[in-house]
Design a protein around this motif. Sequence first.
Motif, mmCIF file in Angstrom:
data_model
loop_
_atom_site.group_PDB
_atom_site.id
_atom_site.type_symbol
_atom_site.label_atom_id
_atom_site.label_comp_id
_atom_site.label_asym_id
_atom_site.label_seq_id
_atom_site.Cartn_x
_atom_site.Cartn_y
_atom_site.Cartn_z
ATOM 1 N N ARG A 36 0.844 -1.195 0.000
ATOM 2 C CA ARG A 36 0.000 0.000 0.000
ATOM 3 C C ARG A 36 0.878 1.243 0.000
ATOM 4 O O ARG A 36 1.952 1.277 0.582
ATOM 5 C CB ARG A 36 -0.993 -0.018 1.142
ATOM 6 C CG ARG A 36 -0.422 -0.011 2.496
ATOM 7 C CD ARG A 36 -1.546 -0.038 3.546
ATOM 8 N NE ARG A 36 -0.947 -0.512 4.777
ATOM 9 C CZ ARG A 36 -1.372 -1.534 5.478
ATOM 10 N NH1 ARG A 36 -2.423 -2.195 5.114
ATOM 11 N NH2 ARG A 36 -0.764 -1.891 6.559
ATOM 12 N N THR A 38 0.834 5.018 1.133
ATOM 13 C CA THR A 38 0.141 5.965 2.001
ATOM 14 C C THR A 38 0.387 7.388 1.493
ATOM 15 O O THR A 38 1.350 7.660 0.785
ATOM 16 C CB THR A 38 0.599 5.831 3.462
ATOM 17 O OG1 THR A 38 1.997 6.036 3.535
ATOM 18 C CG2 THR A 38 0.265 4.455 4.009
ATOM 19 N N THR A 58 -4.778 6.185 1.301
ATOM 20 C CA THR A 58 -4.033 4.952 1.059
ATOM 21 C C THR A 58 -4.505 4.331 -0.250
ATOM 22 O O THR A 58 -5.705 4.245 -0.498
ATOM 23 C CB THR A 58 -4.254 3.928 2.192
ATOM 24 O OG1 THR A 58 -3.846 4.517 3.422
ATOM 25 C CG2 THR A 58 -3.454 2.662 1.965
ATOM 26 N N THR A 60 -4.169 0.774 -2.382
ATOM 27 C CA THR A 60 -3.786 -0.628 -2.291
ATOM 28 C C THR A 60 -3.370 -1.118 -3.667
ATOM 29 O O THR A 60 -4.017 -0.804 -4.673
ATOM 30 C CB THR A 60 -4.978 -1.466 -1.778
ATOM 31 O OG1 THR A 60 -5.368 -0.946 -0.500
ATOM 32 C CG2 THR A 60 -4.616 -2.920 -1.646
ATOM 33 N N GLU A 101 4.536 0.341 1.619
ATOM 34 C CA GLU A 101 4.582 -0.660 2.673
ATOM 35 C C GLU A 101 4.106 -1.995 2.113
ATOM 36 O O GLU A 101 2.987 -2.095 1.597
ATOM 37 C CB GLU A 101 3.674 -0.229 3.816
ATOM 38 C CG GLU A 101 3.595 -1.217 4.949
ATOM 39 C CD GLU A 101 2.590 -0.799 6.005
ATOM 40 O OE1 GLU A 101 2.328 -1.626 6.886
ATOM 41 O OE2 GLU A 101 2.067 0.332 5.954
ATOM 42 N N THR A 103 2.515 -5.457 2.493
ATOM 43 C CA THR A 103 1.534 -5.969 3.448
ATOM 44 C C THR A 103 1.460 -7.479 3.340
ATOM 45 O O THR A 103 1.702 -8.045 2.286
ATOM 46 C CB THR A 103 0.149 -5.355 3.191
ATOM 47 O OG1 THR A 103 -0.244 -5.658 1.860
ATOM 48 C CG2 THR A 103 0.164 -3.854 3.380
#
Length: 111
Positions: A36, A38, A58, A60, A101, A103
Motif C-alpha cells: 500500500r 500511504t 491509502t 492498495t 509498505e 503488506t
Amino acid sequence: MSAPGLPFFVYGTLRPGEVNHGLLLRGRTLREEPARLTGAVLYRGPGYPYAVEEPGGTVTGEIVTPLPRDYARLLAELDRLEEYAPGDPHNLYERVEREVEVTPAHPAAGR
C-alpha cells in the motif's frame, strides 16, 4: 523518475488477475507482493484511475519486481500503456519514486 532496477507499485489493471497484468507482467517478474501507498488516493478519472497525493489516504496495490533481463523493455512498455514520455508536459501520469509498505498476503478462506 524511477532509478533503474527499482520495483514498480501497480494498481488498477496492472494488478494480478487484471487484463494488463496478463498482457504485460505475467511471466516477467521475480516477485509480486501486496502493498500500500500511504499519502495518496485513487482518483477515478475519465476511463482509468490514477493515484494523486492526499494526506491520510491509502492506495492498495502490488509491488512488482521485474526480471532483470526484462526491466528496460517492460518499463518502456508500461510507459507506452500509460502514454508517458519522460519530460513531456502533456503527460497524464508522472513516474515518481515513493516508499510503499509491503503488506502480508491474506490466506484464502476455506471450510
